[in-house]
Design a protein around this motif. Structure first.
Motif, PDB file in Angstrom:
ATOM      1  N   LYS A   1     -22.260  -3.075 -24.523  1.00 57.81           N
ATOM      2  CA  LYS A   1     -21.068  -3.835 -24.480  1.00 57.81           C
ATOM      3  C   LYS A   1     -21.128  -5.144 -23.412  1.00 57.81           C
ATOM      4  O   LYS A   1     -20.787  -6.243 -23.730  1.00 57.81           O
ATOM      5  CB  LYS A   1     -19.849  -2.912 -24.091  1.00 57.81           C
ATOM      6  CG  LYS A   1     -18.555  -3.467 -24.119  1.00 57.81           C
ATOM      7  CD  LYS A   1     -17.465  -2.451 -23.958  1.00 57.81           C
ATOM      8  CE  LYS A   1     -16.172  -2.895 -24.314  1.00 57.81           C
ATOM      9  NZ  LYS A   1     -15.187  -1.733 -23.970  1.00 57.81           N
ATOM     10  N   LYS A   2     -21.730  -4.791 -22.215  1.00 55.00           N
ATOM     11  CA  LYS A   2     -21.943  -5.891 -21.480  1.00 55.00           C
ATOM     12  C   LYS A   2     -22.789  -6.898 -21.667  1.00 55.00           C
ATOM     13  O   LYS A   2     -22.489  -8.134 -21.539  1.00 55.00           O
ATOM     14  CB  LYS A   2     -22.267  -5.353 -20.004  1.00 55.00           C
ATOM     15  CG  LYS A   2     -22.297  -6.390 -18.879  1.00 55.00           C
ATOM     16  CD  LYS A   2     -22.532  -5.708 -17.313  1.00 55.00           C
ATOM     17  CE  LYS A   2     -22.346  -6.586 -16.316  1.00 55.00           C
ATOM     18  NZ  LYS A   2     -23.083  -8.125 -16.399  1.00 55.00           N
ATOM     19  N   LYS A   3     -23.757  -6.410 -22.334  1.00 55.74           N
ATOM     20  CA  LYS A   3     -24.975  -7.591 -22.821  1.00 55.74           C
ATOM     21  C   LYS A   3     -24.157  -8.651 -23.667  1.00 55.74           C
ATOM     22  O   LYS A   3     -24.479  -9.633 -23.641  1.00 55.74           O
ATOM     23  CB  LYS A   3     -26.042  -6.591 -23.314  1.00 55.74           C
ATOM     24  CG  LYS A   3     -27.258  -7.782 -23.792  1.00 55.74           C
ATOM     25  CD  LYS A   3     -28.466  -6.945 -23.777  1.00 55.74           C
ATOM     26  CE  LYS A   3     -29.643  -7.989 -24.114  1.00 55.74           C
ATOM     27  NZ  LYS A   3     -30.940  -7.361 -24.214  1.00 55.74           N
ATOM     28  N   ILE A   4     -23.574  -8.000 -24.724  1.00 54.99           N
ATOM     29  CA  ILE A   4     -23.127  -8.798 -25.890  1.00 54.99           C
ATOM     30  C   ILE A   4     -21.939  -9.504 -25.279  1.00 54.99           C
ATOM     31  O   ILE A   4     -21.836 -10.645 -25.550  1.00 54.99           O
ATOM     32  CB  ILE A   4     -22.530  -7.805 -26.998  1.00 54.99           C
ATOM     33  CG1 ILE A   4     -23.579  -7.002 -27.524  1.00 54.99           C
ATOM     34  CG2 ILE A   4     -21.844  -8.839 -28.091  1.00 54.99           C
ATOM     35  CD1 ILE A   4     -24.825  -7.737 -28.228  1.00 54.99           C
ATOM     36  N   ILE A   5     -20.960  -8.985 -24.669  1.00 51.97           N
ATOM     37  CA  ILE A   5     -19.948  -9.953 -24.067  1.00 51.97           C
ATOM     38  C   ILE A   5     -20.376 -10.891 -23.039  1.00 51.97           C
ATOM     39  O   ILE A   5     -20.256 -12.272 -23.189  1.00 51.97           O
ATOM     40  CB  ILE A   5     -18.967  -9.176 -23.288  1.00 51.97           C
ATOM     41  CG1 ILE A   5     -18.386  -8.172 -24.469  1.00 51.97           C
ATOM     42  CG2 ILE A   5     -17.875  -9.835 -22.616  1.00 51.97           C
ATOM     43  CD1 ILE A   5     -17.404  -7.177 -23.741  1.00 51.97           C
ATOM     44  N   ASP A   6     -21.585 -10.651 -22.323  1.00 49.23           N
ATOM     45  CA  ASP A   6     -21.961 -11.587 -21.100  1.00 49.23           C
ATOM     46  C   ASP A   6     -22.611 -12.892 -21.999  1.00 49.23           C
ATOM     47  O   ASP A   6     -22.929 -13.864 -21.532  1.00 49.23           O
ATOM     48  CB  ASP A   6     -22.847 -10.865 -20.460  1.00 49.23           C
ATOM     49  CG  ASP A   6     -22.346 -10.120 -19.113  1.00 49.23           C
ATOM     50  OD1 ASP A   6     -21.008 -10.338 -19.251  1.00 49.23           O
ATOM     51  OD2 ASP A   6     -22.964  -9.388 -18.461  1.00 49.23           O
ATOM     52  N   LYS A   7     -23.221 -12.491 -23.260  1.00 53.19           N
ATOM     53  CA  LYS A   7     -23.958 -13.325 -23.788  1.00 53.19           C
ATOM     54  C   LYS A   7     -22.965 -14.715 -24.285  1.00 53.19           C
ATOM     55  O   LYS A   7     -23.616 -15.883 -24.112  1.00 53.19           O
ATOM     56  CB  LYS A   7     -24.662 -12.864 -25.198  1.00 53.19           C
ATOM     57  CG  LYS A   7     -25.565 -13.919 -25.950  1.00 53.19           C
ATOM     58  CD  LYS A   7     -26.169 -13.187 -27.061  1.00 53.19           C
ATOM     59  CE  LYS A   7     -27.176 -14.217 -27.712  1.00 53.19           C
ATOM     60  NZ  LYS A   7     -27.148 -15.540 -27.817  1.00 53.19           N
ATOM     61  N   LEU A   8     -21.902 -14.314 -24.889  1.00 54.05           N
ATOM     62  CA  LEU A   8     -20.918 -15.475 -24.997  1.00 54.05           C
ATOM     63  C   LEU A   8     -20.412 -15.994 -23.747  1.00 54.05           C
ATOM     64  O   LEU A   8     -20.623 -17.359 -23.662  1.00 54.05           O
ATOM     65  CB  LEU A   8     -19.723 -14.759 -25.835  1.00 54.05           C
ATOM     66  CG  LEU A   8     -18.756 -16.036 -26.178  1.00 54.05           C
ATOM     67  CD1 LEU A   8     -19.365 -17.031 -27.361  1.00 54.05           C
ATOM     68  CD2 LEU A   8     -17.381 -15.364 -26.653  1.00 54.05           C
ATOM     69  N   MET A   9     -20.091 -15.392 -22.840  1.00 55.66           N
ATOM     70  CA  MET A   9     -19.470 -15.947 -21.510  1.00 55.66           C
ATOM     71  C   MET A   9     -20.575 -16.770 -20.792  1.00 55.66           C
ATOM     72  O   MET A   9     -20.218 -17.535 -19.952  1.00 55.66           O
ATOM     73  CB  MET A   9     -19.075 -14.712 -20.620  1.00 55.66           C
ATOM     74  CG  MET A   9     -18.115 -13.994 -21.356  1.00 55.66           C
ATOM     75  SD  MET A   9     -16.361 -15.132 -21.424  1.00 55.66           S
ATOM     76  CE  MET A   9     -16.123 -14.852 -23.285  1.00 55.66           C
TER      77      MET A   9
END
Length: 323
Positions: free
Chosen positions: A198-206
């Motif tokens: 979850k963190k990896k996917i969200i951090d990618k956009l951010m």
């Protein structure tokens, strides 16, 4: 071309369990609205005011497994909105849109887009496609060539058939396994691998905040959309149908009557030696067709948004001058 495409690089080999969250209950972009397609809600966002100054419309088609097309393409939409009306459509299963019961075949995706643009009253427009959205756009243009004024590709996929998807079977199996757990409503955010995924996917956009100022509220919205979209039935179905979808447009070129601007990523060109060639093979030689390579990665719409906007504006103007 023997290629494990970057279409699937975001797919992690994780066993993640899911709990559906209704994204429509959280705050939304004020540009957003819903329309009903086949009795289901489809989300879209509109930028720019169609009027005396703005007389052209661009409709965006999303890449695969873009959790929120509205949030992902918003930076580029804003950069173009001074001269164009921009419509970002979230296909079923993406963002705030409902999950459809229909399989994610290229035919269904095309028909749903066709119904959406007609509900919006669009008669002639430019169609933009990022990543696999380029193949969907190609199929749309083949089916409805008189509706599209031109195609704008953003590192659009142009591979010719499923032979380019070597290694795909194991990836789709992982996605379907994730989807089965999602359907069983057994999501547990407590497992370490779930947190990391979850963190990896969200951090990618951010991580694109260097090029666009996403807010903390945007992060919260994206977190909720992640729980809706990452493994839902439509996303799994789209992965499962991808080899077939590639075959539908195998050996198909953009019609001579539809001008094309394909903006490619230098990173992708460097990774796959025939990337430029396969895009050239999809078009006829014409002064109305153009291919540009920009020094950037596959998510071309972030750091190159201003350069893309400038190029799109000048290309559209040049089409008027050539006619």
């Amino acid at each position: 071309m023997k290629l494990i495409t970057i279409l699937f690089t975001l797919l992690l080999t994780s066993f993640v369990r899911w709990n559906f969250v209704d994204a429509r209950h959280i705050n939304r972009d004020p540009t957003q609205k819903f329309i009903k397609i086949n009795g289901e809600k489809m989300s879209l966002s509109i930028y720019g005011n169609y009027g005396k100054k703005i007389k052209q419309t661009i409709v965006f088609m999303s890449g695969l497994n873009i959790l929120s097309p509205i949030m992902t393409y918003k930076p580029l939409a804003e950069a173009l909105s001074d001269e164009f009306k921009i419509i970002i459509i979230e296909p079923f299963g993406h963002g705030y849109s409902d999950v459809s019961k229909k399989p994610r075949t290229i035919e269904n995706i095309t028909k749903e887009l066709h119904k959406a643009v007609h509900k919006l009253g669009l008669k002639k427009f430019y169609l933009a496609g990022h990543s696999i959205g380029g193949l969907y756009a190609l199929n749309y243009i083949i089916q409805y060539p008189k509706e599209v004024k031109g195609f704008i590709g953003l590192d659009n996929y142009a591979q010719n058939g499923q032979d380019s998807l070597i290694g795909y079977d194991s990836l789709i199996a992982e996605k379907l396994e994730c989807n089965r757990m999602y359907n069983n409503n057994t999501w547990s955010g407590d497992s370490e691998i779930a947190k990391v995924t979850k963190k990896k996917i969200i951090d990618k956009l951010m991580s694109h905040t260097e090029y666009y100022e996403y807010s903390e509220e945007d992060r919260q919205i994206y977190t909720t959309l992640f729980e809706n979209s990452y493994c839902n039935d439509n996303i799994a179905s789209e992965y499962e149908n991808s080899p077939r979808n590639y075959e539908v447009v195998k050996d198909v070129k953009f019609p001579k009557s539809v001008p094309t601007l394909q903006i490619l990523s230098s990173d992708t060109c460097n990774s796959y030696s025939d990337w430029l060639e396969i895009h050239q093979d999809r078009i006829y030689k014409s002064p109305y067709n153009e291919i540009v390579i920009m020094e950037t990665g596959h998510d071309i719409m972030f750091d190159k948004k201003e350069a893309i906007a400038k190029k799109v504006k000048s290309w559209v103007k040049s089409l008027k001058n050539k006619k």
